[in-house]
Design a protein around this motif. Structure first.
Motif, mmCIF file in Angstrom:
data_model
loop_
_atom_site.group_PDB
_atom_site.id
_atom_site.type_symbol
_atom_site.label_atom_id
_atom_site.label_comp_id
_atom_site.label_asym_id
_atom_site.label_seq_id
_atom_site.Cartn_x
_atom_site.Cartn_y
_atom_site.Cartn_z
ATOM 1 N N UNK A 1 0.805 -1.232 0.000
ATOM 2 C CA UNK A 1 0.000 0.000 0.000
ATOM 3 C C UNK A 1 0.841 1.287 0.000
ATOM 4 N N UNK B 1 -6.889 -4.343 -6.606
ATOM 5 C CA UNK B 1 -7.872 -4.126 -5.540
ATOM 6 C C UNK B 1 -8.951 -5.206 -5.590
ATOM 7 N N UNK C 1 -7.682 -8.473 -4.285
ATOM 8 C CA UNK C 1 -7.689 -8.471 -2.820
ATOM 9 C C UNK C 1 -9.097 -8.743 -2.303
ATOM 10 N N UNK D 1 -10.334 -12.238 -2.376
ATOM 11 C CA UNK D 1 -9.744 -13.122 -1.377
ATOM 12 C C UNK D 1 -8.443 -13.766 -1.817
ATOM 13 N N UNK D 2 -7.928 -13.346 -2.977
ATOM 14 C CA UNK D 2 -6.647 -13.896 -3.422
ATOM 15 C C UNK D 2 -5.565 -13.453 -2.447
ATOM 16 N N UNK E 1 -16.122 -0.818 3.017
ATOM 17 C CA UNK E 1 -14.736 -1.258 2.927
ATOM 18 C C UNK E 1 -14.138 -1.521 4.293
ATOM 19 N N UNK F 1 -10.982 -3.660 3.607
ATOM 20 C CA UNK F 1 -10.286 -3.248 2.391
ATOM 21 C C UNK F 1 -9.773 -1.809 2.487
ATOM 22 N N UNK G 1 -7.392 -0.420 4.183
ATOM 23 C CA UNK G 1 -5.940 -0.226 4.161
ATOM 24 C C UNK G 1 -5.435 -0.118 2.724
ATOM 25 N N UNK G 2 -6.040 -0.895 1.836
ATOM 26 C CA UNK G 2 -5.603 -0.868 0.442
ATOM 27 C C UNK G 2 -5.935 0.459 -0.231
ATOM 28 N N UNK G 3 -6.805 1.266 0.392
ATOM 29 C CA UNK G 3 -7.126 2.599 -0.129
ATOM 30 C C UNK G 3 -6.458 3.668 0.725
ATOM 31 N N UNK G 4 -5.496 3.245 1.501
ATOM 32 C CA UNK G 4 -4.809 4.119 2.457
ATOM 33 C C UNK G 4 -5.777 4.743 3.462
ATOM 34 N N UNK H 1 -8.228 -9.280 4.283
ATOM 35 C CA UNK H 1 -9.342 -9.476 3.358
ATOM 36 C C UNK H 1 -9.442 -10.948 2.959
ATOM 37 N N UNK H 2 -8.297 -11.594 2.769
ATOM 38 C CA UNK H 2 -8.296 -13.009 2.361
ATOM 39 C C UNK H 2 -8.928 -13.883 3.451
ATOM 40 N N UNK I 1 -17.112 -9.114 -0.544
ATOM 41 C CA UNK I 1 -17.538 -7.845 -1.125
ATOM 42 C C UNK I 1 -17.780 -7.911 -2.633
#
Ligand code: ATP
Ligand code: MG
Lengths: 296, 262
Positions: free
Chosen positions: A91, A178, A181, A184-185, B50, B55, B57-60, B80-81, B90
């Motif tokens: 990130x 995104x 993610x 779920x990968x 999110x 999710x 964190x992946x968008x900061x 998320x996994x 989602x």
């Protein structure tokens, strides 16, 4: 009278040496597609692989065992990079990752030096460079071998990406990180797999380039040959890397032979950059690329 | 085992540690329920969803306070996994199909996301194709070249391949023709009634969302300001003008794509 046979010979020689450029470029593309980062350490990985292999062979290890051992080392390196570098930096903006690969390249080169020393090694992979004659056109046996190896590797990768779960995950991550993610990968696994694949490419490229130029520290500079290829083909396209490599290889040799004399020779080293820059002005994302190069 | 599957309590979240996107959101989803999360542009719907599917964190972005409990477990620190494997799946705003993969490969990617076995994948594919027959016809088309409605179905199908217990959808109606929206919500409702699947749906299209949901929560400027049974909220004409950004005509949304029939 214009010598077409000679032109053909130069062209084929150029295309075949271009395959070797493609090979280096593919290593970049694999990582760029999945992490959006230009892996500056690709050259160091290439050097490290070649040096490890040569040093093992010089210490009496058989060819096959040395190859397997080097492969194992490159896989371990791929996994280690994911753990130690990529995972903590997840990130972060691409420029941060790029700087990390810059640091990584020095660490890998340093490790190579510590482990195996700094002397120049000759590498003989058992293919002579004696040209053979195809209807009056001379083709280098080594170039042909290198092209065949590179071609097989690309074919193997293509099958892998098309028909395996990891391959599908790779393409998914390359398409939309995104979403991958969200689905779920496990991105860390995909990254580890990709760095391993890039390590394998580095090994093959390292052996071929090492056999041609000798295994020495300047070997890591062959990545500079890959840059125009990437600009030409696009940073995110494997097909682009192949076509770009062929174009650059052919351009270099043709320019050297037919344009070089006008400048007093020696233009092979930079002719590719001229072509790449010219293309950059017209098509910033390369012939096959989608993402903008500025993303780097 | 309680009746509540998901509960969000006093959630606050920021982006880049500075921009406050959500400041106080609370609601819960009961087992087998469809909950609509309503709100105007920028109200904080996507941020909330999110956060629920970790999710952000992946968008900061980051959750700064509050609790998110799924099935009795605090999920704030899950990846998320892990969450997908636990059943929180989602469907992203804007569909986010894997554009260069085929429709079927998109679906399979969803199955890989929960480490499904080969035989399970085959069975689940058939189930998705039974729900969205149109996808079966388009199974080997490149997802990026299919219509908006087909992409939304692909995105939902991909999530279903993970065998969700709670499906978290962000604006499934976005950019789709009314007829297509209708078809998609019918399919969702069918999953809910036939399989007891719980759904959390963020929507700007409150008319459709209130018609298909059991209960609803309205967000305004990052706060949950109103909650209730959807049937009751539907009767209140004022909520559109009060909370959902303007005119009562809001649900007539632009249709950017061909009116592909579902
Ligand atoms: N990635 C991001 N970085 C910074 N700020 C963001 C980001 N995403 C959203 N925001 C801000 O957070 C607030 C809430 O946005 P959010 O996307 O959650 O709203 P929304 O209800 O989903 O809106 P919409 O209906 O437009 O999708 C907005 O003010 C928005 O500008
Ligand atoms: Mg949103």
């Amino acid at each position: 009278m214009f010598d077409y046979q000679f032109l053909l010979e130069v062209l084929i020689g150029g295309l075949l040496s271009g395959v070797m450029y493609s090979l280096v470029a593919i290593g970049f593309v694999l990582i760029y597609k999945t992490s959006g980062v230009l892996n500056f350490a690709q050259g160091a990985m290439l050097l490290f692989a070649a040096l490890t292999f040569v040093s093992l062979v010089e210490r009496g290890t058989s060819f096959v065992v040395a190859l397997a051992a080097t492969l194992a080392v490159m896989i371990a390196l791929g996994i280690a990079v994911e753990r130690a570098v990529l995972r903590p930096l997840v990130n972060q903006p691409p420029i941060t990752l790029f700087m990390a690969t810059l640091g990584l390249s020095y660490i890998i080169e340093g490790a190579a030096q510590l482990l195996w020393g700094t002397q120049v090694h000759g590498l003989d992979i058992g293919v002579s460079d004696i040209p053979f004659d195809v209807g009056g056109v001379f083709i280098s046996r080594f170039d042909l071998f290198a092209a065949a190896v590179a071609g097989s590797l690309v074919a193997l990768f293509t099958l892998f990406f098309r028909y395996t779960r990891t391959g599908l995950s790779f393409r998914a991550v390359a398409d939309d990180q995104f979403a991958a993610l969200a689905v779920g990968l496990r991105l860390p696994r995909v990254w580890a797999a990709v760095w391993t694949a890039a390590g394998i490419v580095a090994l093959v490229a390292g052996l071929l380039w090492g056999a041609r130029l000798g295994v020495q520290f300047s070997l890591s500079l062959v990545v500079l040959k890959a840059l125009p290829v990437l600009v030409l083909g696009g940073f995110d396209s494997i097909a682009g890397a192949i076509v770009g490599g062929l174009l650059i290889g052919a351009t270099e040799k043709l320019a050297e032979v037919y344009v070089g004399p006008l400048f007093g020779g020696g233009i092979e080293a930079w002719a590719a950059y001229v072509v790449a820059l010219a293309l950059l002005l017209v098509r910033p994302s390369g012939l096959f690329g989608q993402k903008l190069v500025e993303r780097v | 085992m309680t009746d509540v599957l998901l509960s969000v309590e006093a959630l606050a979240a920021t982006y880049n540690h500075s921009i406050r996107a959500v400041s106080d959101v609370s609601f819960s989803v009961r087992r087998g329920e469809i909950v609509a999360l309503l709100g105007a542009n920028g109200a904080g719907k996507s941020t909330t969803l999110q956060a629920v599917s970790t999710l952000l964190a992946a968008q900061r972005g980051q959750v700064t306070s509050g609790r998110i409990i799924f099935d009795g477990r605090d999920i704030r620190s899950a990846t998320a996994a892990e969450l997908v494997r636990a059943g929180v799946v989602p469907v992203l705003e804007g569909r986010h199909c894997f554009a260069s993969l085929t429709v079927e490969e998109n679906l399979i990617a969803g199955a890989i996301g929960r480490d499904a076995r080969r035989s399970e994948i085959a069975a689940d594919l058939e189930r998705v194709y039974a729900l969205f027959p149109q996808l079966k016809e388009r199974r080997s088309s490149t997802a990026g070249l299919t219509s908006g409605g087909e992409q939304q179905m692909t995105a939902i199908g991909r999530a279903l391949m993970s065998r969700p217990r709670l499906l978290v959808l962000d604006e499934p109606s976005m950019g789709l023709a009314p007829l297509v929206v209708e078809g998609i919500f019918r399919a969702l409702k069918q999953l809910n009634t036939e399989q007891g699947l719980s759904l959390l749906v963020a929507e700007q299209n409150s008319t459709v969302a209130l018609r298909f949901s059991d209960s609803a929560v309205v967000l305004e400027n990052g706060r949950s300001v109103l909650a209730g049974r959807s049937a009751e909220l539907r009767r209140r004409e004022d909520i559109k003008t009060l909370y959902l950004g303007g005119s009562a005509q809001k649900d007539a949304r632009p249709t950017e794509l061909k009116p592909a029939l579902v």
